[in-house]
Design an enzyme around this catalytic site. Sequence first.
Site, PDB file in Angstrom:
ATOM      1  N   CYS A   1      19.356  21.192  30.745  1.00  0.00           N
ATOM      2  CA  CYS A   1      20.257  20.784  29.761  1.00  0.00           C
ATOM      3  C   CYS A   1      20.142  19.314  30.015  1.00  0.00           C
ATOM      4  O   CYS A   1      20.591  18.433  28.890  1.00  0.00           O
ATOM      5  CB  CYS A   1      21.758  20.815  30.264  1.00  0.00           C
ATOM      6  SG  CYS A   1      22.524  22.363  30.155  1.00  0.00           S
TER       7      CYS A   1
ATOM      8  N   HIS B   1      26.020  14.848  26.961  1.00  0.00           N
ATOM      9  CA  HIS B   1      25.782  16.358  27.054  1.00  0.00           C
ATOM     10  C   HIS B   1      27.132  17.046  26.966  1.00  0.00           C
ATOM     11  O   HIS B   1      27.977  16.795  27.422  1.00  0.00           O
ATOM     12  CB  HIS B   1      25.164  16.716  28.418  1.00  0.00           C
ATOM     13  CG  HIS B   1      24.955  18.320  28.554  1.00  0.00           C
ATOM     14  ND1 HIS B   1      24.405  19.205  27.719  1.00  0.00           N
ATOM     15  CD2 HIS B   1      25.403  19.078  29.523  1.00  0.00           C
ATOM     16  CE1 HIS B   1      24.372  20.352  28.070  1.00  0.00           C
ATOM     17  NE2 HIS B   1      25.075  20.314  29.096  1.00  0.00           N
TER      18      HIS B   1
ATOM     19  N   ASN C   1      27.920  24.796  24.615  1.00  0.00           N
ATOM     20  CA  ASN C   1      26.761  24.214  25.282  1.00  0.00           C
ATOM     21  C   ASN C   1      25.514  24.658  24.771  1.00  0.00           C
ATOM     22  O   ASN C   1      25.194  25.950  25.232  1.00  0.00           O
ATOM     23  CB  ASN C   1      27.057  24.436  27.070  1.00  0.00           C
ATOM     24  CG  ASN C   1      26.097  23.861  28.011  1.00  0.00           C
ATOM     25  OD1 ASN C   1      24.834  23.318  27.228  1.00  0.00           O
ATOM     26  ND2 ASN C   1      26.134  23.691  29.031  1.00  0.00           N
TER      27      ASN C   1
END
Length: 319
Positions: free
Chosen positions: A113, A246, A276
């Site tokens: 990520c 993020h 996500n």
Amino acid sequence: MPYARILGTGSYLPDTILTNTELAKRVETTDEWIVSRTGIQERRLAAEGQLTSDLAYRAALRAIEAAGIEAASIEMIIVATTTPDMVFPSTAVVVQERLGLAGVPAFDVQAVCAGFMYAFATANAFIRSGQIKRALVIGAETLSRLIDWDDRRTCILFGDGAGAVVLGADEDTGILSTELRADGRYKDILKCDARPSQGVLAGNPFVYMDGQAVFKFAVKALADIAEVTLAKAGKTKADLDWLVPHQANLRIIEATARHLALPMDKVVVTLPNHANTSAASVPLALDAAVRDGRIRRGELLLLEGIGGGFAWGSALLHY
């Protein structure tokens, strides 16, 4: 020494939408439970046969168009992904071929990520050093293929998508500072340890996450790196116009915003609709806010990403 400035942004989301209500038919959960703990309402899923490179290529085309340049002027391609089309060669060379850019350096970055921030900082370094003038940086994932759809702890969290930026040399302004960090002592709290071995898949092929440990680590790490990134550029929290974080968990995003003393209307949040998307989440969010007019030229942005490894990174820039 030139700056690296964002010339254009682009993104792509697969057509298939999986809502929390639909997901509740697969596992023991509810829309209310998912939203209250994560902020996620739905996620996009890549179609059968639709690869990470397909998503990356479409996002790249939109970023190139937004930049108003010819693809032939791009001198480097970096793709951040944890879900490449194959073990090798890289997803970046697949995108390179489709763009018709034979000979241009192309490689993948794998920092989960945080991958886009690592790729972004790498491209920035090449431009700042004068080695290249333009780079295409992409974050793309089909993380839904690493999910155990019977595990409600993880299957609710992830989605597929891609985001891209074109960076170009600029004498006046652009990326002011970047910061990258990693700590392998925390590698086991978020992982997928599958690996090919003699024709079979060894290890667990699905994502494992210790949610509470990840939350605790992420909140502190993102607050600390924000302070360092601002200080390196001689800026303060009060100078910030936007936070583009993020998109993992709404509570993590809110904690970072509180630390920066930013109201939530100055934080780009696409989590409810994207979930996500790992390395794709920051460029997806950035493109959404640029295209709807929230983010404007000259504004000061802080981009942050964090993921398995643990790895995390940030960038402060004038858009």
